[in-house]
Scaffold this motif. Structure first.
Motif, mmCIF file in Angstrom:
data_model
loop_
_atom_site.group_PDB
_atom_site.id
_atom_site.type_symbol
_atom_site.label_atom_id
_atom_site.label_comp_id
_atom_site.label_asym_id
_atom_site.label_seq_id
_atom_site.Cartn_x
_atom_site.Cartn_y
_atom_site.Cartn_z
ATOM 1 N N LEU A 269 0.839 -1.198 0.000
ATOM 2 C CA LEU A 269 0.000 0.000 0.000
ATOM 3 C C LEU A 269 0.873 1.246 0.000
ATOM 4 N N PHE A 270 1.903 1.234 0.822
ATOM 5 C CA PHE A 270 2.826 2.366 0.871
ATOM 6 C C PHE A 270 3.535 2.544 -0.473
ATOM 7 N N LEU A 275 4.604 5.379 -5.598
ATOM 8 C CA LEU A 275 4.642 5.324 -7.060
ATOM 9 C C LEU A 275 3.641 6.300 -7.666
ATOM 10 N N GLY A 276 2.462 6.403 -7.056
ATOM 11 C CA GLY A 276 1.452 7.326 -7.558
ATOM 12 C C GLY A 276 1.924 8.760 -7.545
ATOM 13 N N VAL A 277 2.570 9.173 -6.456
ATOM 14 C CA VAL A 277 3.097 10.535 -6.368
ATOM 15 C C VAL A 277 4.255 10.723 -7.350
ATOM 16 N N ARG A 278 5.175 9.756 -7.350
ATOM 17 C CA ARG A 278 6.375 9.894 -8.191
ATOM 18 C C ARG A 278 6.008 10.021 -9.669
ATOM 19 N N TRP A 437 3.906 1.204 10.518
ATOM 20 C CA TRP A 437 4.828 0.471 9.646
ATOM 21 C C TRP A 437 6.068 1.313 9.351
ATOM 22 N N ILE A 438 5.901 2.590 9.098
ATOM 23 C CA ILE A 438 7.024 3.492 8.843
ATOM 24 C C ILE A 438 7.969 3.520 10.043
ATOM 25 N N ASN A 439 7.409 3.467 11.242
ATOM 26 C CA ASN A 439 8.208 3.536 12.470
ATOM 27 C C ASN A 439 8.671 2.164 12.960
ATOM 28 N N VAL A 525 -6.345 3.215 -4.385
ATOM 29 C CA VAL A 525 -5.672 2.043 -3.826
ATOM 30 C C VAL A 525 -6.656 1.026 -3.255
ATOM 31 N N SER A 526 -7.944 1.316 -3.306
ATOM 32 C CA SER A 526 -8.950 0.403 -2.757
ATOM 33 C C SER A 526 -9.816 -0.162 -3.883
ATOM 34 N N LYS A 527 -10.711 -1.026 -3.511
ATOM 35 C CA LYS A 527 -11.630 -1.604 -4.485
ATOM 36 C C LYS A 527 -12.558 -0.552 -5.070
ATOM 37 N N LYS A 528 -12.891 0.466 -4.300
ATOM 38 C CA LYS A 528 -13.793 1.511 -4.785
ATOM 39 C C LYS A 528 -13.356 2.849 -4.202
#
Length: 544
Positions: A269-270, A275-278, A437-439, A525-528
């Motif tokens: 997800l991260f 990738l979306g931003v980049r 998760w980041i931490n 990033v989700s189903k809807k």
């Protein structure tokens, strides 16, 4: 037989750049001595080109690109995706096709038979469906070629009901190999489903299946790669990299060691958001992003994603405290900026807030303070961010999450201002998961940012829970109603949530539709997602 899978990241409409990339990957693949080089769906134009397809010169230019690719296929077969004209009278003028090219000539075309028109897909708007299954003899092997959705119907995972099954139609052909050109968008928890889809086709056809998937961010959509190769029993033999370009070979006759598909859902997800931003920035030639950094968890997450996507030297964080901001949130914002190494500015909004209150006080007719004054603060911050964007060439990153956007707990022309809504499809509970998760190895996002009760800090001692139920409840209802289309009664019976509370949240969801229509583009990033694939009227009487 050896197949080399070219998992590439095209730019929609960049026919020249995409063609150059195809030619480069053909050259790179040659060192592996391939018999076939397989590319993704609509490789030449990128997926999805949408209304660019109404321009005949766009289609004509694609034919010229194909001619250049044909010349590069000496002693090898290349299968590449493109758009071409159909000859069907009274039908749509185009096909979504795969060109099968070998040794300097086109052996033929396969035209996609199943054209999805649901969720984020709208292919029937442009394309005529192909009419027949086709096979090719390549290096003594009988090879079938299909495109993306053609393989999904057979497995039962599609949201549509089609009148044919392209995989089943190939059973009697006794294939040696099935190839699939794909542009399959990412959604949370989807990658392993793609493997199951290929495995079902392999078992039905009793032959290996190789699927080549596009990667990259294209507007709202993220394509995660993870190209798949399974053997004739449906066992996973090879898996492409996730969220990056890849080139790998599959030797059909060689002994294989089955590969387990273990992936970290939160990590993926991260990676999808990064990738979306980049790609949203890079594919348009943008380099710098700015955001309001409040010391809250949402802006902390967006700041970290932006840093990973753009580099710390290209991110500007602006803290804009008001009379209601606490020392704790201000210090958290500054500490996070230091941890990330990003540029940091503090621009207090007290003076413009006082000026607006003085300007408007004679016109407020003596009415008491309410959400109007709260929204004023958010809009002042939006003005500051957009001014810096205009003057210093930054793209503003909006930091609102899906839970807030779903219920309208956001301010038009305020915190909703921006060029890209990074986490608009990420539920609040997922925001917490991502920050933890980041931490996981060291504290990057201050612990107090994660543990402190969320607050917009737009009035004294404000907490989100003053206006909303617990986010655990909000997210359950949103996911069930928006993604799974469950009724209020079904949600209340399945989860321990009072029906009155479910109905209230659904009403708030529909009332906020007008806000979401004016939100910046968001990464799906989700189903809807709210940004793409979901269409509801603003003016309606079903739920209000």
């Amino acid at each position: 037989m050896k197949v080399v899978v070219a998992q590439v990241n095209p730019i929609i409409g960049d026919l020249e750049g995409n063609t150059q990339k195809i030619l480069q990957y053909i050259d790179r693949a040659r060192v592996r001595n391939p018999d076939i080089i397989l590319f993704p769906e609509l490789t030449i134009c990128g997926y999805a080109p949408s209304d660019l397809l109404y321009h005949n010169d766009f289609i004509d230019a694609m034919k010229g690109c194909l001619d250049r690719i044909v010349k590069a296929t000496a002693n090898v077969t290349v299968i590449v995706g493109l758009v071409r004209y159909s000859q069907v009278k009274g039908g749509k003028p185009l096909y979504n096709s795969a060109a099968i090219i070998s040794d300097g000539r086109i052996l033929g075309y396969y035209d996609k038979r199943l054209l999805p028109t649901y969720d984020v897909f709208n292919e029937r708007r442009y394309f005529e469906p192909g009419k027949e299954a086709k096979t090719w003899e390549i290096k003594g092997k009988k090879v079938g070629v299909i495109i993306c959705e053609d393989i999904w119907e057979h497995s039962g995972y599609t949201d549509a009901s089609y009148t044919c099954d392209p995989v089943a139609d190939l059973v009697d052909a006794k294939l040696d190999l099935l190839l699939n050109l794909s542009a399959s968008p990412y959604q949370f928890q989807k990658p392993d489903v793609r493997v199951a889809v290929c495995a079902k086709a392999a078992r039905s056809l009793q032959c290996p299946v190789i699927l080549c998937c596009q990667i990259g961010g294209n507007d709202d959509l993220i394509f995660d790669g993870y190209s798949v190769a399974v053997d004739s029993h449906g066992n996973l033999d090879q898996l492409g990299k996730g969220f990056e370009e890849d080139l790998f070979g599959v030797q059909l006759e060689a002994p294989t060691c089955h590969v387990p598909f273990n992936y970290d859902q939160t990590k993926d997800l991260f990676r999808a958001l990064v990738l979306g931003v980049r790609d949203y920035f890079g594919k348009q030639g943008f380099t710098k992003g700015c955001l309001g950094l409040s010391g809250g968890i949402d802006s902390a997450l967006v700041a970290y994603i932006a840093t990973e996507a753009l580099g710390s030297h290209n991110v500007l964080a602006i803290n804009m405290p008001s009379r209601y901001s606490t020392e704790e949130t201000i210090s958290d914002a500054e500490l996070l900026a230091q941890n990330l190494g990003i540029q940091y500015k503090q621009i207090p909004i007290e003076k413009p807030f006082e000026d607006y209150l003085a300007l408007l006080e004679p016109h407020f007719e003596g009415r008491p303070a309410d959400v109007t004054e709260e929204n004023l603060q958010a809009r002042i911050r939006g003005i500051i961010l957009m001014a810096l964007s205009n003057k210093l060439d930054y793209i503003v990153l909006s930091t609102g999450n899906k839970s807030e956007l779903g219920l309208g707990y956001c301010t038009l022309y305020g915190d909703m201002a921006g060029g890209l809504a990074v986490i608009s499809d990420v539920l609040k509970t997922q925001v917490y998961d991502l920050c933890r998760w980041i931490n996981r190895k060291r504290e990057i996002i201050p612990a107090s940012t994660i543990t402190r009760p969320p607050s917009a800090e737009l009035r004294p001692d404000q907490k989100d829970l003053d206006s909303l139920p617990d986010y655990g409840i909000v997210d359950v209802v949103l996911k069930a109603y928006v993604e799974e289309y469950k009724s209020a009664e079904e949600i209340a019976s399945q989860y321990p949530i009072p029906i009155e509370q479910v109905n209230d949240l659904i009403r708030r969801l529909h009332r906020a539709e007008y806000k979401r229509r004016q939100a910046p583009i968001g990464i799906r990033v989700s189903k809807k997602a709210f940004s793409v694939g979901r269409q509801f009227p603003i003016v309606q009487g079903w739920s209000r």
